[in-house]
Design a protein around this motif. Structure first.
Motif, PDB file in Angstrom:
ATOM      1  N   GLY A   5       4.668  22.256   5.329  1.00 55.92           N
ATOM      2  CA  GLY A   5       4.405  20.811   5.264  1.00 55.92           C
ATOM      3  C   GLY A   5       3.490  20.416   4.125  1.00 55.92           C
ATOM      4  O   GLY A   5       3.335  21.138   3.133  1.00 55.92           O
ATOM      5  N   GLU A  51       4.953   0.430  -1.368  1.00 59.39           N
ATOM      6  CA  GLU A  51       5.309   0.007  -0.006  1.00 59.39           C
ATOM      7  C   GLU A  51       4.120  -0.689   0.673  1.00 59.39           C
ATOM      8  O   GLU A  51       4.304  -1.665   1.399  1.00 59.39           O
ATOM      9  N   LYS A  58       8.894  -0.707   8.317  1.00 58.58           N
ATOM     10  CA  LYS A  58       9.055   0.743   8.462  1.00 58.58           C
ATOM     11  C   LYS A  58       8.918   1.182   9.930  1.00 58.58           C
ATOM     12  O   LYS A  58       8.480   2.299  10.205  1.00 58.58           O
ATOM     13  N   ALA A  73      -0.046  23.832   9.715  1.00 64.95           N
ATOM     14  CA  ALA A  73       0.633  22.573   9.326  1.00 64.95           C
ATOM     15  C   ALA A  73      -0.416  21.468   9.332  1.00 64.95           C
ATOM     16  O   ALA A  73      -0.269  20.449  10.004  1.00 64.95           O
ATOM     17  N   SER A  95      -2.320  16.649   4.761  1.00 68.16           N
ATOM     18  CA  SER A  95      -2.990  16.231   3.523  1.00 68.16           C
ATOM     19  C   SER A  95      -3.889  15.027   3.787  1.00 68.16           C
ATOM     20  O   SER A  95      -3.773  14.375   4.827  1.00 68.16           O
ATOM     21  N   LYS A 100      -6.212  18.104  16.125  1.00 70.02           N
ATOM     22  CA  LYS A 100      -7.640  17.749  16.225  1.00 70.02           C
ATOM     23  C   LYS A 100      -7.870  16.303  16.646  1.00 70.02           C
ATOM     24  O   LYS A 100      -8.910  15.983  17.202  1.00 70.02           O
ATOM     25  N   GLN A 151      16.781   9.233   1.391  1.00 73.19           N
ATOM     26  CA  GLN A 151      16.446  10.375   0.525  1.00 73.19           C
ATOM     27  C   GLN A 151      17.486  11.499   0.568  1.00 73.19           C
ATOM     28  O   GLN A 151      17.869  12.038  -0.468  1.00 73.19           O
ATOM     29  N   ALA A 208       2.298   5.778   7.944  1.00 76.47           N
ATOM     30  CA  ALA A 208       3.573   5.555   7.229  1.00 76.47           C
ATOM     31  C   ALA A 208       4.428   4.514   7.946  1.00 76.47           C
ATOM     32  O   ALA A 208       5.175   3.779   7.312  1.00 76.47           O
ATOM     33  N   TYR A 246      -2.091  12.272  -2.627  1.00 77.03           N
ATOM     34  CA  TYR A 246      -2.629  13.005  -1.473  1.00 77.03           C
ATOM     35  C   TYR A 246      -2.841  14.443  -1.884  1.00 77.03           C
ATOM     36  O   TYR A 246      -2.163  14.931  -2.786  1.00 77.03           O
ATOM     37  N   GLY A 287       0.150  12.526  12.930  1.00 78.73           N
ATOM     38  CA  GLY A 287      -0.420  12.711  11.584  1.00 78.73           C
ATOM     39  C   GLY A 287      -0.131  11.507  10.698  1.00 78.73           C
ATOM     40  O   GLY A 287      -0.238  10.355  11.140  1.00 78.73           O
ATOM     41  N   ASN A 288       0.287  11.760   9.470  1.00 79.05           N
ATOM     42  CA  ASN A 288       0.505  10.672   8.513  1.00 79.05           C
ATOM     43  C   ASN A 288       1.765   9.852   8.791  1.00 79.05           C
ATOM     44  O   ASN A 288       2.014   8.853   8.112  1.00 79.05           O
ATOM     45  N   LEU A 342      -4.082   1.051   6.465  1.00 78.26           N
ATOM     46  CA  LEU A 342      -2.913   0.923   7.350  1.00 78.26           C
ATOM     47  C   LEU A 342      -3.259   1.220   8.804  1.00 78.26           C
ATOM     48  O   LEU A 342      -2.649   0.676   9.724  1.00 78.26           O
ATOM     49  N   GLY A 348      -0.469  18.500  14.462  1.00 82.30           N
ATOM     50  CA  GLY A 348       0.582  17.789  15.197  1.00 82.30           C
ATOM     51  C   GLY A 348       1.184  16.666  14.394  1.00 82.30           C
ATOM     52  O   GLY A 348       1.530  15.614  14.926  1.00 82.30           O
ATOM     53  N   GLY A 360       4.472  16.431   0.150  1.00 77.91           N
ATOM     54  CA  GLY A 360       5.851  15.970  -0.044  1.00 77.91           C
ATOM     55  C   GLY A 360       6.121  14.733   0.775  1.00 77.91           C
ATOM     56  O   GLY A 360       5.356  13.762   0.708  1.00 77.91           O
TER      57      GLY A 360
HETATM   58  C1  LIG Z   1       0.916   5.703   3.905  1.00 77.61           C
HETATM   59  C2  LIG Z   1       1.987   6.755   3.878  1.00 77.61           C
HETATM   60  C3  LIG Z   1       3.318   6.360   3.839  1.00 77.61           C
HETATM   61  C4  LIG Z   1       4.326   7.322   3.789  1.00 77.61           C
HETATM   62  N1  LIG Z   1       5.617   6.907   3.801  1.00 77.61           N
HETATM   63  C5  LIG Z   1       6.618   7.828   3.810  1.00 77.61           C
HETATM   64  C6  LIG Z   1       7.977   7.432   3.865  1.00 77.61           C
HETATM   65  O1  LIG Z   1       8.276   6.252   3.941  1.00 77.61           O
HETATM   66  N2  LIG Z   1       8.939   8.392   3.841  1.00 77.61           N
HETATM   67  C7  LIG Z   1       8.636   9.722   3.751  1.00 77.61           C
HETATM   68  O2  LIG Z   1       9.533  10.560   3.730  1.00 77.61           O
HETATM   69  N3  LIG Z   1       7.343  10.145   3.703  1.00 77.61           N
HETATM   70  C8  LIG Z   1       6.329   9.224   3.734  1.00 77.61           C
HETATM   71  N4  LIG Z   1       5.028   9.632   3.681  1.00 77.61           N
HETATM   72  C9  LIG Z   1       4.733  11.077   3.605  1.00 77.61           C
HETATM   73  C10 LIG Z   1       4.836  11.725   5.001  1.00 77.61           C
HETATM   74  O3  LIG Z   1       4.305  10.860   5.970  1.00 77.61           O
HETATM   75  C11 LIG Z   1       4.094  13.061   4.991  1.00 77.61           C
HETATM   76  O4  LIG Z   1       4.668  13.880   3.975  1.00 77.61           O
HETATM   77  C12 LIG Z   1       4.182  13.798   6.310  1.00 77.61           C
HETATM   78  O5  LIG Z   1       3.891  12.945   7.399  1.00 77.61           O
HETATM   79  C13 LIG Z   1       3.209  14.980   6.305  1.00 77.61           C
HETATM   80  O6  LIG Z   1       3.372  15.687   7.518  1.00 77.61           O
HETATM   81  P1  LIG Z   1       2.511  17.000   7.836  1.00 77.61           P
HETATM   82  O7  LIG Z   1       2.838  17.356   9.235  1.00 77.61           O
HETATM   83  O8  LIG Z   1       2.702  18.026   6.792  1.00 77.61           O
HETATM   84  O9  LIG Z   1       0.980  16.567   7.703  1.00 77.61           O
HETATM   85  P2  LIG Z   1       0.131  15.414   8.419  1.00 77.61           P
HETATM   86  O10 LIG Z   1       0.964  14.271   8.795  1.00 77.61           O
HETATM   87  O11 LIG Z   1      -1.027  15.189   7.509  1.00 77.61           O
HETATM   88  O12 LIG Z   1      -0.351  16.104   9.776  1.00 77.61           O
HETATM   89  C14 LIG Z   1      -1.303  17.124   9.824  1.00 77.61           C
HETATM   90  C15 LIG Z   1      -1.949  17.075  11.199  1.00 77.61           C
HETATM   91  O13 LIG Z   1      -2.798  18.222  11.328  1.00 77.61           O
HETATM   92  C16 LIG Z   1      -3.974  17.832  12.005  1.00 77.61           C
HETATM   93  N5  LIG Z   1      -4.993  18.852  11.673  1.00 77.61           N
HETATM   94  C17 LIG Z   1      -5.524  19.106  10.449  1.00 77.61           C
HETATM   95  N6  LIG Z   1      -6.384  20.147  10.520  1.00 77.61           N
HETATM   96  C18 LIG Z   1      -6.376  20.549  11.812  1.00 77.61           C
HETATM   97  C19 LIG Z   1      -7.066  21.591  12.522  1.00 77.61           C
HETATM   98  N7  LIG Z   1      -7.901  22.440  11.920  1.00 77.61           N
HETATM   99  N8  LIG Z   1      -6.833  21.717  13.859  1.00 77.61           N
HETATM  100  C20 LIG Z   1      -5.976  20.883  14.507  1.00 77.61           C
HETATM  101  N9  LIG Z   1      -5.313  19.878  13.887  1.00 77.61           N
HETATM  102  C21 LIG Z   1      -5.513  19.728  12.544  1.00 77.61           C
HETATM  103  C22 LIG Z   1      -4.245  16.455  11.491  1.00 77.61           C
HETATM  104  O14 LIG Z   1      -5.087  15.723  12.374  1.00 77.61           O
HETATM  105  C23 LIG Z   1      -2.826  15.863  11.422  1.00 77.61           C
HETATM  106  O15 LIG Z   1      -2.451  15.221  12.610  1.00 77.61           O
HETATM  107  C24 LIG Z   1       3.983   8.702   3.746  1.00 77.61           C
HETATM  108  C25 LIG Z   1       2.638   9.102   3.780  1.00 77.61           C
HETATM  109  C26 LIG Z   1       1.649   8.145   3.852  1.00 77.61           C
HETATM  110  C27 LIG Z   1       0.217   8.585   3.921  1.00 77.61           C
END
Ligand SMILES: Cc1cc2nc3c(=O)[nH]c(=O)nc-3n(C[C@H](O)[C@H](O)[C@H](O)COP(=O)(O)OP(=O)(O)OC[C@H]3O[C@@H](n4cnc5c(N)ncnc54)[C@H](O)[C@@H]3O)c2cc1C
Length: 352
Positions: A330, A226, A138, A181, A184, A121, A57, A132, A309, A127-128, A205, A98, A336
């Motif tokens: 995030g 994917e 992957k 953070a 989604s 939590k 990317q 992924a 999402y 997280g995601n 998954l 996290g 994103g």
């Molecule tokens: C199936 C899948 C495949 C993907 N593949 C790719 C890829 O190949 N390449 C790419 O660039 N992107 C990919 N993405 C997108 C990418 O994974 C996400 O954009 C990114 O991981 C999001 O990160 P984040 O930290 O913003 O949120 P998240 O990963 O959603 O993390 C948020 C965290 O916050 C925690 N949380 C929420 N509320 C609370 C609360 N009140 N207190 C404490 N903890 C809390 C959640 O439990 C979670 O662990 C993919 C996504 C998915 C779902």
């Protein structure tokens, strides 16, 4: 011995270096993701290598689209003059979530000298990134998750697992800065009859729901395709149903990733139905509307939805009267990908 590219496994290299077997190493994208790669290998610290996820990317596709090389996992690429400085005033930072955005924020805040507490939590960081990285093609995403988990330990971040942050907890935390953070969740449209019989891509998954041998993936975006490729590679019979006229048409999908997936679909016999809309999910599969408006029932053991999402509900308004500065980053700010989350976190935190 000559080694390079994604075959440049640090364990193998370390052993080969020790045995004097390497004459030259050719490292491409991994050297962009981790310019200190060679030092980590030579110093016996492979766990500190920030893993290239091979996403293209920021580097190859970034160069094609903008004329500048970037990196999804290394936010300093293209911004080398803006190194993280020690902060003049040290702050108490509390992070909610996290996932990669929360962990990158924690990493940068600790390198700046701030005290960081991170609430997650669930019982695990990632997280995601965890779904992924679920498919074998992957696995590098799993390597990136491990890198961040290791950084949390090395940088002495106070990580609190199984700890859901609430507005009351955050207000009482006496923080200078609160970083939201929270990420989604998959969209599961309630308006579709029988939606409860379908499985989200994340649940599939993560193995939370069983996936049979005959699978329909609704949603032909990058994530849906994917998932389809991964299951087809495992030998499942896969059909992708996409409402638009083409798959992989939304977002800025790197051309080489698209070509790889289309080749894989042809090789593994993935069926693609474009201009086709999911009408309802039934016990025997899915009822879809074809481009000519007629309905057809597609038999399947499992219907997986991958139609996007949405950010989790934001706590920002409830924190309006919080003494701390509140920043949202995030997927919780705007859905994103790894590149946008890492960049978002880095930019928000580097000058707190
Ligand atoms: C199936 C899948 C495949 C993907 N593949 C790719 C890829 O190949 N390449 C790419 O660039 N992107 C990919 N993405 C997108 C990418 O994974 C996400 O954009 C990114 O991981 C999001 O990160 P984040 O930290 O913003 O949120 P998240 O990963 O959603 O993390 C948020 C965290 O916050 C925690 N949380 C929420 N509320 C609370 C609360 N009140 N207190 C404490 N903890 C809390 C959640 O439990 C979670 O662990 C993919 C996504 C998915 C779902």
């Amino acid at each position: 011995m000559l080694c390079g590219g994604r075959q440049a496994d640090p364990d193998i290299n370390e052993q080969a270096i020790a045995e004097g077997k390497i004459d030259a190493a050719v490292i491409g994208r991994q050297a962009i993701a981790a310019p200190d790669y060679a030092n980590c290998v030579v110093n016996g610290k492979p766990e500190e290598i920030r893993t290239c996820i091979g996403c293209n990317q920021g580097c190859i596709w970034g160069y094609f689209c903008t004329g500048r090389v970037g990196c999804a996992v290394n936010p300093e690429v293209g911004h080398e003059a803006e190194k993280i400085e020690k902060a003049q005033t040290l702050k108490k930072v509390v992070i909610v979530g996290g996932g990669i955005a929360g962990m990158e924020a924690a990493r940068v805040a600790r390198l700046s000298g701030h005290a960081v507490t991170l609430y997650e939590k669930s019982d695990v960081l990632g997280g995601n990134l965890i779904p992924a990285g679920a498919h074998d093609f992957k696995v590098e995403i799993g390597g990136l998750t491990d890198y961040y988990r290791t950084q949390m330990i090395l940088l002495d971040v106070d990580v609190r697992l199984n700890s859901e942050a609430t507005p009351d907890i955050l207000k009482a935390a006496d923080a200078d800065v609160v970083i939201l953070a929270a990420g989604s969740v998959p969209v599961m449209p309630r308006s579709i009859d029988g939606i409860d019989k379908a499985v989200s891509g994340v649940d599939a998954l993560l193995g939370r729901k069983p996936v049979g041998d005959k699978v329909i993936i609704v949603g032909g975006g990058l994530v849906g395709c994917e998932i389809a490729y991964g299951y087809a590679k495992e030998g499942k019979d896969v059909t992708v149903v996409e409402a638009l006229d083409q798959i992989l048409s939304l977002g800025n999908v790197p051309g080489m990733n698209k070509a790889m997936l289309l080749d894989g679909f042809a090789y593994y016999g993935v069926k693609i139905m474009t201009g086709t809309k999911l009408k309802r999910v039934v016990d025997s599969g899915a009822v879809v509307a074809l481009p000519d408006g007629t309905e057809q029932t597609l038999e399947a053991d499992t219907v997986i939805l991958s139609v996007g999402y949405r950010p989790v509900p934001s706590m920002k308004e409830q924190l309006a009267d919080c003494a701390a500065r509140v920043i949202e980053i995030g997927d919780g700010r705007q859905v994103g990908n790894v590149l946008t989350c890492v960049r978002d976190a880095y930019e928000a935190v580097k000058n707190l």
